[in-house]
Each structure stands twice: as structure tokens, then as C-alpha cells.
Design an enzyme around this catalytic site. Structure first.
Site, PDB file in Angstrom:
ATOM      1  CB  VAL A   1      -0.958   0.010   1.199  1.00  0.00           C
ATOM      2  CG1 VAL A   1      -1.774   1.297   1.231  1.00  0.00           C
ATOM      3  CG2 VAL A   1      -1.884  -1.194   1.143  1.00  0.00           C
TER       4      VAL A   1
ATOM      5  CB  VAL B   1      -3.815  20.241  -4.413  1.00  0.00           C
ATOM      6  CG1 VAL B   1      -3.435  20.883  -3.080  1.00  0.00           C
ATOM      7  CG2 VAL B   1      -4.229  18.803  -4.201  1.00  0.00           C
TER       8      VAL B   1
ATOM      9  CE  LYS C   1       7.395  -3.272  11.995  1.00  0.00           C
ATOM     10  NZ  LYS C   1       6.835  -4.624  12.252  1.00  0.00           N
TER      11      LYS C   1
ATOM     12  CD  GLU D   1     -13.559   6.159   0.164  1.00  0.00           C
ATOM     13  OE1 GLU D   1     -14.130   5.045   0.264  1.00  0.00           O
ATOM     14  OE2 GLU D   1     -14.141   7.251   0.266  1.00  0.00           O
TER      15      GLU D   1
ATOM     16  N   GLY E   1     -10.973  -0.725  -0.759  1.00  0.00           N
ATOM     17  CA  GLY E   1      -9.938  -0.247  -1.666  1.00  0.00           C
ATOM     18  C   GLY E   1     -10.326   0.975  -2.467  1.00  0.00           C
TER      19      GLY E   1
ATOM     20  N   GLY F   1      -1.672 -14.703  -4.803  1.00  0.00           N
ATOM     21  CA  GLY F   1      -1.547 -13.525  -3.956  1.00  0.00           C
ATOM     22  C   GLY F   1      -2.863 -12.927  -3.517  1.00  0.00           C
TER      23      GLY F   1
ATOM     24  CD  GLU G   1      -2.105 -11.623   3.634  1.00  0.00           C
ATOM     25  OE1 GLU G   1      -0.946 -12.078   3.734  1.00  0.00           O
ATOM     26  OE2 GLU G   1      -2.363 -10.490   3.188  1.00  0.00           O
TER      27      GLU G   1
ATOM     28  CE  LYS H   1     -11.879  -4.590   4.043  1.00  0.00           C
ATOM     29  NZ  LYS H   1     -11.709  -5.446   2.836  1.00  0.00           N
TER      30      LYS H   1
ATOM     31  N   GLY I   1      -5.109  -4.403  -3.515  1.00  0.00           N
ATOM     32  CA  GLY I   1      -4.017  -4.256  -4.473  1.00  0.00           C
ATOM     33  C   GLY I   1      -3.289  -2.948  -4.260  1.00  0.00           C
TER      34      GLY I   1
END
Length: 337
Positions: free
Chosen positions: A16, A35, A47, A131, A136, A189, A192, A207, A304
Site C-alpha cells: 500500500v 490542489v 522498520k 477511504e 480499496g 496472492g 494470505e 469494515k 491491491g
């Protein structure tokens, strides 16, 4: 004074995070025109600085020091894209305390702490947008909180998890057993290694909590929503449904009744006239019933890097446009309090 550049920090550089960065970079010119200011990623929290990353991510943006992000006065927006509860919730709280707007794709954290985080934003005249946490790229949270804000919503029904919809679609169309299709989904994919959160309905429940808060202005904990996954659905169940011109789908439902909101997630036989019956594979969809606008049906890719990154970037653009116009301190929250 009008800002010419609005700076963003991304927390996380996985699917993401990298998808969000790509959307902001590749559409930078378009975004700047909409904008009225440049929107740039100034830092990406990771990390492990030594880990191999997407070659499109400039290494000079990477940092493992969150305090540096919090203390940077140029950073206006923090996008939490790590997932999980800890430290995600604490990081969002700290960002708000530091006076920064927050965007998140983290349905689990928001389902647990979204109401408290929203109250903090109102106290501090900041914005919280999420959102990407629900379905997604489908703009369902924005539709509920803006376009349908003048409506009384009476029912929300949806296919909120792409993994389970893919599995049920392939079981139905390929006449294949659950275990075989699950392995195929993992190989592609779509699932999981540990699919429990998806196939047992936990993801959909999180959700649904967020949809209920936005649509009905009530908080129902994920723990209090009736939940049944798809592991008990058999090939015979699918054949029996097909014989009645129906499709079995994992459906999340919230209904407004006289004595409150009833909510559940479970496999259901959906009749052909319901548009949810025609949603295939990894796609998500939501059917919203309103007292004025009637039924609104939204469908699209629910997961995705780019579909989810698109939704995150859309929230960033909304907040950035408010900052550029000086309206960020008076924006309405997504969560109806």
C-alpha cells in the site's frame, strides 16, 4: 499565508505504501493542479533501512525515526499504512497530537479506535480520512459522508472481502473444492498464508463497523457483530443455490430498525436480481439503500497496491486541497458522531 508545497509522510513501504507513492509521483502534475499546491512525499517510515525496496522509492526518503517525522514542521499529513493495532493506533494519536492531519488504510485499528481518533481531530481542528480502509478503490466512505449526507440511510449490504469472493466464485464456476481454490488464491496472492482473517469474516466485520459509523452514526464493536465465515460452504451448497438461480456470497449487512442497528456477516444465497450476485472474483461491491436517493450500487477493486494506493492518495489530495484553501480546520468528519 498560502502554502505552495504540502508535505506528506508515509508510515510503511509495503504494497500500500509503495502504491500510494507511485500514485502521488506519477500523477503529481494533475494533483498539483487540482490542489493548487505541490503535494510531495517528504519521508517514508520503515522498520529496516537495509531491506531491499521497490526501485522506484528514493532511498533518501526512508527513515526509521518516527520522532523526526512528528517534529518536522513541514510535514502536514501523516498516512498510516502499516496495518495492525500496535503501534499503528499510537502513531496516529501522536501524529494528531503533533498537529498533523491523518490518513489511514487500517480497518482493524480504525474499527477499534476510530471514534476516539475522530474526537481528537475535532478537538484539534484536524482531519482524519480512511477511504482506503473499506473496499480499496471504491469511494464508498466518501459517498456516504458527502454525496449521501442529506439522506437517511436505511440499509448497507456488501461484499467487503475480495479473498472470499474470489474463492466462492472459483468454487462455483470451476466446480472445485474449497481447499484447492484456497491454495490457488494463495498462489496468486489473493489470500494470505494464514487466511483466517479473511475466510472467517473478521476483515469484513471490521469494515462493516466503519460503514455503520459513517452511515448510521453509531458504533458497533466488531466483537458485537454476528460473524460466520465461508469455510463451511460446500460444493453442494453452491449447486443448490445455482438451481434456484442464486449465488452464495459472503455478505455484510447493517439494517436500521426501530430498536437500533442489526448487523451481521455471513454466507448468503443472493438472488439473481440483486446486483451483488453478479460480483465475481476479487471484486468488492456495496449496495446502499437511502430514503431519498433510493439504492446506490458501487463496485470496484477492493485490494491491491494501486487500487488501495489510489484511495489513500485521494484522501491526501482532499486534505491537501483543504490546507491550500484554508478550510482544513472546519471539515466535517467521516465518522458521524
Amino acid at each position: 499565508m498560502k502554502k505552495s508545497t504540502i508535505s506528506v509522510a508515509l508510515l510503511g513501504c509495503g504494497n500500500v505504501g509503495s502504491g500510494t507513492f507511485r500514485v502521488l509521483e506519477e500523477n503529481a502534475g494533475l494533483i498539483a493542479r487540482r490542489v493548487g499546491a505541490e503535494v510531495r512525499v517528504k519521508a517514508i517510515l520503515v522498520k529496516d533501512l537495509g531491506k531491499e525496496r521497490d526501485p522506484g522509492i528514493p532511498r533518501q526518503l526512508l527513515t526509521d525515526d518516527y520522532s523526526a517525522i512528528l517534529n518536522d514542521p513541514e510535514i502536514d499529513i501523516v498516512a498510516e499504512l502499516m496495518g495492525g493495532l500496535d503501534p499503528a493506533i499510537a502513531y496516529m494519536e501522536q501524529a494528531l497530537q503533533a498537529g498533523k492531519h491523518v490518513v489511514s488504510a487500517n480497518k482493524a485499528a480504525l474499527a477499534r479506535s476510530g471514534e476516539e481518533l475522530t474526537r481528537k481531530t475535532l478537538e484539534q481542528n484536524l482531519m482524519l480520512r480512511y477511504e482506503a480502509a473499506v473496499c480499496g478503490a471504491i469511494p464508498v466512505m466518501n459517498a456516504i459522508s458527502t454525496a449521501l449526507a442529506a439522506n437517511e440511510i436505511t440499509r448497507i449490504q456488501g461484499i467487503l472481502n475480495g479473498t472470499t469472493n474470489y474463492i466462492l466464485t472459483r468454487m462455483d464456476e470451476d466446480h472445485a473444492p474449497y481447499a484447492q481454490v484456497l491454495k490457488d488464491a494463495q498462489d496468486k496472492g489473493f489470500a494470505e498464508a494464514d487466511p483466517t482473517g479473511d475466510v472467517e469474516g473478521y476483515d469484513a466485520v471490521n469494515k462493516l463497523t466503519l460503514l455503520i459509523a459513517a452511515g448510521f452514526g453509531e458504533y458497533i464493536s466488531p466483537d458485537d457483530i454476528q460473524r460466520e465465515g465461508i469455510t463451511g460452504v460446500t460444493e453442494e451448497d453452491l449447486r443448490n443455490a445455482a438451481a434456484q438461480n442464486k449465488k452464495i456470497k459472503l455478505i455484510a449487512t447493517a439494517v436500521k430498525e426501530k430498536d437500533g442497528i442489526r448487523a451481521w456477516v455471513r454466507p448468503e444465497s443472493v438472488p439473481a436480481e440483486n446486483p451483488l450476485s453478479r460480483v465475481r472474483n476479487e471484486f468488492n461491491a456495496v449496495l446502499i439503500s437511502c430514503n431519498m436517493a433510493d439504492d446506490i450500487f458501487l463496485q470496484g477493486r477492493g485490494a491491491g497496491p494501486l487500487p488501495t494506493g489510489s484511495a489513500v492518495a485521494g484522501d491526501i489530495v482532499e486534505i491537501a486541497a483543504c490546507i491550500a484553501r484554508g478550510t482544513d480546520k472546519s471539515a466535517l468528519p467521516t465518522w458521524r458522531l
